[in-house]
Design a protein around this motif. Structure first.
Motif, PDB file in Angstrom:
ATOM      1  N   ILE A 203       0.829  -1.209   0.000  1.00 31.89           N
ATOM      2  CA  ILE A 203       0.000   0.000   0.000  1.00 31.89           C
ATOM      3  C   ILE A 203       0.864   1.261   0.000  1.00 31.89           C
ATOM      4  O   ILE A 203       0.567   2.239  -0.687  1.00 31.89           O
ATOM      5  CB  ILE A 203      -0.966  -0.018   1.201  1.00 31.89           C
ATOM      6  N   LYS A 204       1.962   1.227   0.741  1.00 27.49           N
ATOM      7  CA  LYS A 204       2.847   2.405   0.806  1.00 27.49           C
ATOM      8  C   LYS A 204       3.364   2.774  -0.587  1.00 27.49           C
ATOM      9  O   LYS A 204       3.405   3.960  -0.957  1.00 27.49           O
ATOM     10  CB  LYS A 204       4.012   2.103   1.744  1.00 27.49           C
ATOM     11  N   LEU A 205       3.751   1.780  -1.371  1.00 25.89           N
ATOM     12  CA  LEU A 205       4.262   2.035  -2.715  1.00 25.89           C
ATOM     13  C   LEU A 205       3.196   2.646  -3.613  1.00 25.89           C
ATOM     14  O   LEU A 205       3.461   3.607  -4.348  1.00 25.89           O
ATOM     15  CB  LEU A 205       4.766   0.728  -3.342  1.00 25.89           C
ATOM     16  N   VAL A 206       2.000   2.097  -3.560  1.00 31.92           N
ATOM     17  CA  VAL A 206       0.926   2.587  -4.437  1.00 31.92           C
ATOM     18  C   VAL A 206       0.503   3.999  -4.026  1.00 31.92           C
ATOM     19  O   VAL A 206       0.287   4.871  -4.882  1.00 31.92           O
ATOM     20  CB  VAL A 206      -0.280   1.619  -4.430  1.00 31.92           C
ATOM     21  N   LEU A 207       0.417   4.251  -2.729  1.00 33.29           N
ATOM     22  CA  LEU A 207       0.059   5.595  -2.265  1.00 33.29           C
ATOM     23  C   LEU A 207       1.107   6.619  -2.692  1.00 33.29           C
ATOM     24  O   LEU A 207       0.774   7.752  -3.043  1.00 33.29           O
ATOM     25  CB  LEU A 207      -0.101   5.614  -0.738  1.00 33.29           C
ATOM     26  N   HIS A 208       2.371   6.226  -2.666  1.00 36.15           N
ATOM     27  CA  HIS A 208       3.442   7.123  -3.116  1.00 36.15           C
ATOM     28  C   HIS A 208       3.234   7.508  -4.576  1.00 36.15           C
ATOM     29  O   HIS A 208       3.358   8.692  -4.948  1.00 36.15           O
ATOM     30  CB  HIS A 208       4.794   6.420  -2.932  1.00 36.15           C
ATOM     31  N   ALA A 209       2.897   6.538  -5.408  1.00 39.13           N
ATOM     32  CA  ALA A 209       2.656   6.818  -6.825  1.00 39.13           C
ATOM     33  C   ALA A 209       1.438   7.729  -7.005  1.00 39.13           C
ATOM     34  O   ALA A 209       1.438   8.624  -7.862  1.00 39.13           O
ATOM     35  CB  ALA A 209       2.460   5.510  -7.589  1.00 39.13           C
ATOM     36  N   LEU A 210       0.416   7.527  -6.194  1.00 43.14           N
ATOM     37  CA  LEU A 210      -0.796   8.349  -6.302  1.00 43.14           C
ATOM     38  C   LEU A 210      -0.546   9.786  -5.854  1.00 43.14           C
ATOM     39  O   LEU A 210      -1.168  10.721  -6.360  1.00 43.14           O
ATOM     40  CB  LEU A 210      -1.921   7.733  -5.463  1.00 43.14           C
ATOM     41  N   LYS A 211       0.352   9.970  -4.914  1.00 43.24           N
ATOM     42  CA  LYS A 211       0.665  11.319  -4.435  1.00 43.24           C
ATOM     43  C   LYS A 211       1.313  12.148  -5.542  1.00 43.24           C
ATOM     44  O   LYS A 211       1.149  13.360  -5.600  1.00 43.24           O
ATOM     45  CB  LYS A 211       1.597  11.242  -3.222  1.00 43.24           C
ATOM     46  N   HIS A 212       2.056  11.475  -6.431  1.00 45.54           N
ATOM     47  CA  HIS A 212       2.789  12.178  -7.494  1.00 45.54           C
ATOM     48  C   HIS A 212       2.352  11.624  -8.848  1.00 45.54           C
ATOM     49  O   HIS A 212       3.143  11.033  -9.584  1.00 45.54           O
ATOM     50  CB  HIS A 212       4.291  12.013  -7.288  1.00 45.54           C
ATOM     51  N   LYS A 213       1.070  11.828  -9.174  1.00 48.20           N
ATOM     52  CA  LYS A 213       0.491  11.212 -10.368  1.00 48.20           C
ATOM     53  C   LYS A 213       1.126  11.694 -11.669  1.00 48.20           C
ATOM     54  O   LYS A 213       1.107  10.988 -12.667  1.00 48.20           O
ATOM     55  CB  LYS A 213      -1.010  11.523 -10.423  1.00 48.20           C
ATOM     56  N   THR A 214       1.666  12.900 -11.671  1.00 46.59           N
ATOM     57  CA  THR A 214       2.171  13.471 -12.927  1.00 46.59           C
ATOM     58  C   THR A 214       3.673  13.257 -13.122  1.00 46.59           C
ATOM     59  O   THR A 214       4.251  13.749 -14.079  1.00 46.59           O
ATOM     60  CB  THR A 214       1.877  14.985 -12.991  1.00 46.59           C
ATOM     61  N   THR A 215       4.298  12.538 -12.203  1.00 45.57           N
ATOM     62  CA  THR A 215       5.733  12.260 -12.342  1.00 45.57           C
ATOM     63  C   THR A 215       5.988  10.771 -12.123  1.00 45.57           C
ATOM     64  O   THR A 215       5.164  10.061 -11.525  1.00 45.57           O
ATOM     65  CB  THR A 215       6.563  13.037 -11.301  1.00 45.57           C
ATOM     66  N   ALA A 216       7.132  10.326 -12.593  1.00 43.03           N
ATOM     67  CA  ALA A 216       7.569   8.972 -12.274  1.00 43.03           C
ATOM     68  C   ALA A 216       8.013   8.940 -10.810  1.00 43.03           C
ATOM     69  O   ALA A 216       8.495   9.939 -10.276  1.00 43.03           O
ATOM     70  CB  ALA A 216       8.723   8.557 -13.175  1.00 43.03           C
ATOM     71  N   VAL A 217       7.792   7.816 -10.150  1.00 43.51           N
ATOM     72  CA  VAL A 217       8.273   7.645  -8.772  1.00 43.51           C
ATOM     73  C   VAL A 217       8.927   6.275  -8.650  1.00 43.51           C
ATOM     74  O   VAL A 217       8.710   5.388  -9.471  1.00 43.51           O
ATOM     75  CB  VAL A 217       7.141   7.766  -7.711  1.00 43.51           C
ATOM     76  N   ASN A 218       9.718   6.117  -7.575  1.00 42.74           N
ATOM     77  CA  ASN A 218      10.324   4.812  -7.355  1.00 42.74           C
ATOM     78  C   ASN A 218      10.472   4.521  -5.862  1.00 42.74           C
ATOM     79  O   ASN A 218      10.226   5.392  -5.013  1.00 42.74           O
ATOM     80  CB  ASN A 218      11.665   4.674  -8.086  1.00 42.74           C
TER      81      ASN A 218
ATOM     82  N   PRO B  19       9.572   4.520  -0.024  1.00 44.05           N
ATOM     83  CA  PRO B  19       9.447   5.403  -1.182  1.00 44.05           C
ATOM     84  C   PRO B  19      10.727   6.229  -1.352  1.00 44.05           C
ATOM     85  O   PRO B  19      11.212   6.820  -0.388  1.00 44.05           O
ATOM     86  CB  PRO B  19       8.254   6.298  -0.827  1.00 44.05           C
ATOM     87  N   LEU B  20      11.255   6.268  -2.555  1.00 46.61           N
ATOM     88  CA  LEU B  20      12.508   6.978  -2.793  1.00 46.61           C
ATOM     89  C   LEU B  20      12.283   8.394  -3.336  1.00 46.61           C
ATOM     90  O   LEU B  20      12.311   9.360  -2.599  1.00 46.61           O
ATOM     91  CB  LEU B  20      13.402   6.185  -3.749  1.00 46.61           C
ATOM     92  N   PHE B  21      12.032   8.494  -4.641  1.00 42.57           N
ATOM     93  CA  PHE B  21      12.061   9.821  -5.269  1.00 42.57           C
ATOM     94  C   PHE B  21      10.857  10.087  -6.164  1.00 42.57           C
ATOM     95  O   PHE B  21      10.208   9.166  -6.651  1.00 42.57           O
ATOM     96  CB  PHE B  21      13.352   9.964  -6.096  1.00 42.57           C
ATOM     97  N   HIS B  22      10.613  11.384  -6.386  1.00 43.03           N
ATOM     98  CA  HIS B  22       9.601  11.800  -7.358  1.00 43.03           C
ATOM     99  C   HIS B  22      10.102  12.965  -8.218  1.00 43.03           C
ATOM    100  O   HIS B  22       9.373  13.471  -9.056  1.00 43.03           O
ATOM    101  CB  HIS B  22       8.296  12.197  -6.654  1.00 43.03           C
ATOM    102  N   TYR B  23      11.339  13.411  -8.005  1.00 41.11           N
ATOM    103  CA  TYR B  23      11.925  14.484  -8.821  1.00 41.11           C
ATOM    104  C   TYR B  23      12.764  13.872  -9.941  1.00 41.11           C
ATOM    105  O   TYR B  23      12.276  13.588 -11.006  1.00 41.11           O
ATOM    106  CB  TYR B  23      12.816  15.403  -7.979  1.00 41.11           C
ATOM    107  N   ASN B  24      14.037  13.664  -9.644  1.00 38.71           N
ATOM    108  CA  ASN B  24      14.956  13.184 -10.666  1.00 38.71           C
ATOM    109  C   ASN B  24      15.447  11.793 -10.284  1.00 38.71           C
ATOM    110  O   ASN B  24      16.410  11.644  -9.549  1.00 38.71           O
ATOM    111  CB  ASN B  24      16.131  14.156 -10.801  1.00 38.71           C
TER     112      ASN B  24
END
Length: 204
Positions: A15-30, A52-57
């Motif tokens: 769930i933590k991984l999916v929520l991280h992706a949902l928080k930053h819908k317009t960027t790639a996350v990892n 959760p690692l990054f959502h910028y670069n």
């Protein structure tokens, strides 16, 4: 042996991984997966937590190296190591595993050869509120004998399971309540060190 491996992910890690992706819908996350080989069954990799690692670069090496060292130090004391990698693509319809994900997956494989890469399946995620599917909204990638990342075949669904069968129900509830807003990743922590990348309050 590798062909027979199964991956069992805990509800909170998933769930933590999916929520991280949902928080930053317009960027790639990892993110990375923490776990171990099951002591009673060496064909099962237990994924007990995730970070959760990054959502910028995502491709910047220095922040990644810092993050991996901190993660390994923290979880190593608990007997856990990095056993895999999670990636969500920037575009909704992009279902390809890109070069950044493959490279980080390769790096993790040097230390844990059974490592897997999970790619967020946006179509499955979008259909989640409408259905009763208990399978993860993730695609499983594993390295073949030539060290190329391949999508697990027709048996992929049986090789990646969530430990708690009701995890998608819980995930749907969290999405409805916008729980994703509470997720902290390493980018957040590097911007403000008071923000805790371990997310200790997320499921309380």
């Amino acid at each position: 042996m590798v062909a027979e491996l199964k991956y069992e992910i805990s509800q909170n890690a998933y769930i933590k991984l999916v929520l991280h992706a949902l928080k930053h819908k317009t960027t790639a996350v990892n993110g990375v997966l923490l776990g171990r080989v099951n002591p009673q069954n060496e064909s099962v990799v237990e994924i007990i937590d995730s970070v959760p690692l990054f959502h910028y670069n995502l491709a910047l090496l220095p922040p990644l190296e810092i993050a991996l060292i901190m993660i390994e130090e923290h979880y190593g004391s608990k007997g856990l190591g990095i056993v895999g990698y999670f990636h969500a693509n920037e575009r909704f319809g992009d279902a390809e595993l890109g070069i950044v994900a493959k490279n980080i997956g390769d790096h993790i494989c040097r230390y844990f050869p059974q490592a897997a890469v999970f790619l967020l399946d946006n179509k499955k995620l979008a259909a989640l509120p409408k259905g009763k599917d208990q399978s993860p909204v993730l695609q499983l990638y594993i390295r073949d004998a030539s060290k190329n990342w391949k999508l697990a075949g027709p048996d992929g669904g049986s090789r990646l399971v969530i430990k708690e069968p009701a995890a998608n129900v819980v995930l749907s509830d969290y999405i409805s309540s916008e729980k994703w807003q509470d997720v902290v990743d390493f980018d957040d922590h590097l911007d403000d060190i008071k923000m805790d990348w371990l997310n200790p309050e997320l499921f309380k």
